[in-house]
Scaffold this active site. Structure first.
Site, mmCIF file in Angstrom:
data_model
loop_
_atom_site.group_PDB
_atom_site.id
_atom_site.type_symbol
_atom_site.label_atom_id
_atom_site.label_comp_id
_atom_site.label_asym_id
_atom_site.label_seq_id
_atom_site.Cartn_x
_atom_site.Cartn_y
_atom_site.Cartn_z
ATOM 1 N N LYS A 276 0.842 -1.201 0.000
ATOM 2 C CA LYS A 276 0.000 0.000 0.000
ATOM 3 C C LYS A 276 0.874 1.247 0.000
ATOM 4 O O LYS A 276 2.006 1.209 0.479
ATOM 5 C CB LYS A 276 -0.873 0.031 1.266
ATOM 6 C CG LYS A 276 -1.989 -0.988 1.299
ATOM 7 C CD LYS A 276 -2.763 -0.879 2.611
ATOM 8 C CE LYS A 276 -3.893 -1.906 2.670
ATOM 9 N NZ LYS A 276 -4.954 -1.689 1.678
ATOM 10 N N ARG A 350 -10.194 -11.689 2.232
ATOM 11 C CA ARG A 350 -11.041 -12.765 1.699
ATOM 12 C C ARG A 350 -10.350 -14.120 1.794
ATOM 13 O O ARG A 350 -11.000 -15.156 1.931
ATOM 14 C CB ARG A 350 -11.455 -12.411 0.258
ATOM 15 C CG ARG A 350 -10.343 -12.339 -0.724
ATOM 16 C CD ARG A 350 -10.704 -11.565 -1.990
ATOM 17 N NE ARG A 350 -10.778 -10.108 -1.755
ATOM 18 C CZ ARG A 350 -11.125 -9.221 -2.694
ATOM 19 N NH1 ARG A 350 -11.445 -9.621 -3.920
ATOM 20 N NH2 ARG A 350 -11.164 -7.946 -2.405
HETATM 21 N N1 BES Z 1 -8.110 -3.822 4.457
HETATM 22 C C1 BES Z 1 -8.291 -3.422 3.109
HETATM 23 C C2 BES Z 1 -9.600 -2.667 2.882
HETATM 24 C C3 BES Z 1 -9.717 -1.339 3.578
HETATM 25 C C4 BES Z 1 -9.349 -0.183 2.912
HETATM 26 C C5 BES Z 1 -10.240 -1.248 4.838
HETATM 27 C C6 BES Z 1 -9.468 1.045 3.540
HETATM 28 C C7 BES Z 1 -10.368 -0.025 5.467
HETATM 29 C C8 BES Z 1 -9.994 1.124 4.820
HETATM 30 C C9 BES Z 1 -8.286 -4.644 2.218
HETATM 31 O O1 BES Z 1 -7.482 -5.688 2.644
HETATM 32 C C10 BES Z 1 -7.772 -4.210 0.885
HETATM 33 O O2 BES Z 1 -6.633 -3.836 0.819
HETATM 34 N N2 BES Z 1 -8.623 -4.283 -0.135
HETATM 35 C C11 BES Z 1 -8.245 -3.883 -1.442
HETATM 36 C C12 BES Z 1 -8.741 -4.940 -2.394
HETATM 37 C C13 BES Z 1 -8.217 -4.781 -3.796
HETATM 38 C C14 BES Z 1 -6.723 -5.057 -3.826
HETATM 39 C C15 BES Z 1 -8.943 -5.736 -4.706
HETATM 40 C C16 BES Z 1 -8.900 -2.546 -1.725
HETATM 41 O O3 BES Z 1 -10.029 -2.323 -1.300
HETATM 42 O O4 BES Z 1 -8.256 -1.707 -2.337
HETATM 43 MN MN MN Z 2 -5.488 -5.477 1.996
#
Ligand code: BES
Ligand code: MN
Ligand code: ZN
Length: 499
Positions: A276, A350
């Site tokens: 990230k 997931r």
């Molecule tokens: N934990 C994150 C989702 C999240 C984002 C929670 C912001 C709280 C605040 C999750 O694991 C994630 O990174 N999801 C990705 C999925 C994508 C790579 C398909 C996302 O939402 O960008």
């Molecule tokens: Mn994630």
């Protein structure tokens, strides 16, 4: 803050809080305070915009003729509109008001209101509940805060007729608040303190309340074939864990199958190799929010001795980049036997839930399974911080969740699932892939989970937008909200408890 109940009496010192309904109708207690103050309260009301509308306040300082430091008059709104959520909100408002005042004690005078649909004891109990929920504060790491910046209110006395009854009504609410506060603590703790093993240890504490707690380590999960969950944790020096909590308050025999709750517990989500950006990454300490809710919920249910059989399962991992971390392109085999092509290591929640859900439905054959997860950023784009996303294969369960959410002001909004979305996660080299392309990111994440729930009635709550809040509301101070604890406690109370 301590909360005590007592029968109505004129408070002699400190802060007195009393009420008025719309139209400047002072309650009996407010009239008595006014009399004691030589009519100063009614004069102050007449000289102000205070109408008695819900949530309005008027403060009278050091009224002559009494030893009170202040009288706070609070608007109840229209008598016929008084309800439980409204009283909780007013309790929160009163708490915040007095806590900021420098005063350490307050007496709240709750009178019988003609035409109110809520009894006076229910009014008092809900007021106390709201005050307790608002009083939460996570300040254990603030060593230098000046004393007069800290909330001053230490003792809240709720005075009402039949106070023993109000106290009894409040007792289970107090237990739910215990669960809420535990969840808020867990999501607020930093990720160097809360990691899979330490979070599992926190869950173990519930055994003191009669919850049966079992913790699986990596060796046991490997034996069970949990390749999806283990793949996420393999780049972390912290050992992944799965915690199984059981509360058996519902007896045995016919119809005693448990209900099940499953939580995503990513104690820190860097994204892994699909790392990230730096900005805001600290928020990913609360990527264990789903598991925090399940643990707090089990505490609430056990605390109030719910007459239900409930299983709580949390999958705990840390998602780190490392020489041993999972790569995009890897293919892992889940406990269900289904294989998954990893496209993005940041779509890790997931993967954790895949094995946690499969394990739960296989092992416990629950009446239903509800999972909670801070699963997608996309749900924040869709629903912001006002609703959690609800995805389900079952209309009855969805209806019940929606109603419970309305009842406790933790609202959910149902989004669709279906075959066309499901196709988006088909892979050409494995049974599925862990991302579904640009469109409908929250839905394709739900489709992924659905592939691990078999025929069990299932609902998924995407709580990414509601787990952490940047502003205070009446009963939820900013920070960890514990969204889901009150909702699921209510779901159990309304539909799954022995009478
Ligand atoms: N934990 C994150 C989702 C999240 C984002 C929670 C912001 C709280 C605040 C999750 O694991 C994630 O990174 N999801 C990705 C999925 C994508 C790579 C398909 C996302 O939402 O960008
Ligand atoms: Mn994630
Ligand atoms: Zn995550």
């Amino acid at each position: 803050m301590k909360i005590a109940f007592a029968n109505l009496a004129q408070p002699a010192t400190g802060v007195a809080v009393a009420f008025a309904t719309t139209g400047r109708q002072l309650t009996t207690s407010a009239q008595a305070l006014d009399k004691q103050a030589g009519g100063a309260l009614t004069r102050a009301v007449k000289g102000s915009k205070f109408k008695g509308n819900k949530g309005q306040t008027l403060t009278l300082m050091a009224p002559a003729g009494s030893k009170l430091n202040r009288i706070i008059l609070v608007g109840l709104g229209k008598a016929k509109d008084i309800n439980d959520l409204g009283m909780q909100g007013l309790g929160g408002k009163v708490q915040a008001n007095v806590a900021a005042s420098g005063q350490t004690a307050a007496s709240v005078l709750v009178d019988e209101i003609a035409d109110s649909s809520l009894s006076v004891t229910d009014m008092a109990a809900n007021l106390a509940y709201g005050a307790r929920l608002r009083a939460y504060r996570f300040d254990k790491y603030r060593t230098k805060e000046e004393a007069d910046k800290k909330p001053s209110l230490k003792n809240l006395r709720v005075l009402c007729p039949r106070s023993a009854r109000a106290k009894a009504t409040f007792a289970p609410m107090d237990k739910v608040a215990d669960g809420v506060c535990l969840t808020r603590d867990l999501v607020s703790e930093p990720p160097n303190v809360i990691y899979p093993a330490s979070l599992a240890k926190q869950a173990r504490e519930l055994s003191k309340l009669g919850v049966k707690v079992e913790v699986l380590g990596e060796a046991q999960m490997k034996k069970l074939g949990m390749g999806a969950l283990l793949g996420v944790g393999q780049g972390s020096v912290r050992e992944s864990q799965m915690v199984v909590m059981r509360w058996n308050g519902g007896g045995r025999g016919k119809g005693s199958d448990p209900v099940a709750f499953v939580g995503k517990g990513v104690t820190f989500d860097t994204g892994g190799i699909s790392i990230k950006p730096a900005g805001g990454m600290e928020d990913m300490k609360w990527d264990m929010g789903g598991s925090g809710v399940v643990i707090g919920l089990m505490k609430a249910l056990a605390g109030r001795k719910a007459k239900a059989n409930v299983v709580g399962v949390v999958g705990l991992v840390e998602n780190m980049p490392d020489g041993n971390a999972q790569r995009p392109g890897d293919i892992v085999t889940s406990m269900s036997g289904q294989t998954i092509e990893i496209i993005n290591t940041d779509a890790e929640g997931r993967l954790v839930l895949a094995d946690a859900l499969h394990y739960t439905v296989e092992k416990f054959k629950p009446k239903f399974v509800v999972d909670l997860a801070t699963l997608t950023g996309a749900i924040i784009i869709s629903l912001g911080d006002q609703h959690a996303g609800l995805f389900s294969n079952n209309d009855t369960l969805s209806e019940r969740l929606s109603k419970a959410g309305e009842a406790v002001n933790e609202k959910v909004w149902r989004l669709p699932v279906g075959d066309a979305y499901d196709k988006q996660i088909d892979s050409s080299v494995a049974d599925m892939k862990n991302t579904g392309g640009r469109g409908a990111g929250s839905i394709t994440a739900a489709q992924f989970l659905q592939r691990f729930t078999g025929k069990t009635p299932w609902a998924h709550l995407d709580i990414a937008g509601v787990t952490w809040s940047s502003k205070d509301t009446d009963t939820v101070p900013k920070g960890g909200t514990a969204f889901g604890v009150r909702l699921l406690d209510r779901l159990v109370a309304d539909h799954y408890e022995r009478k």
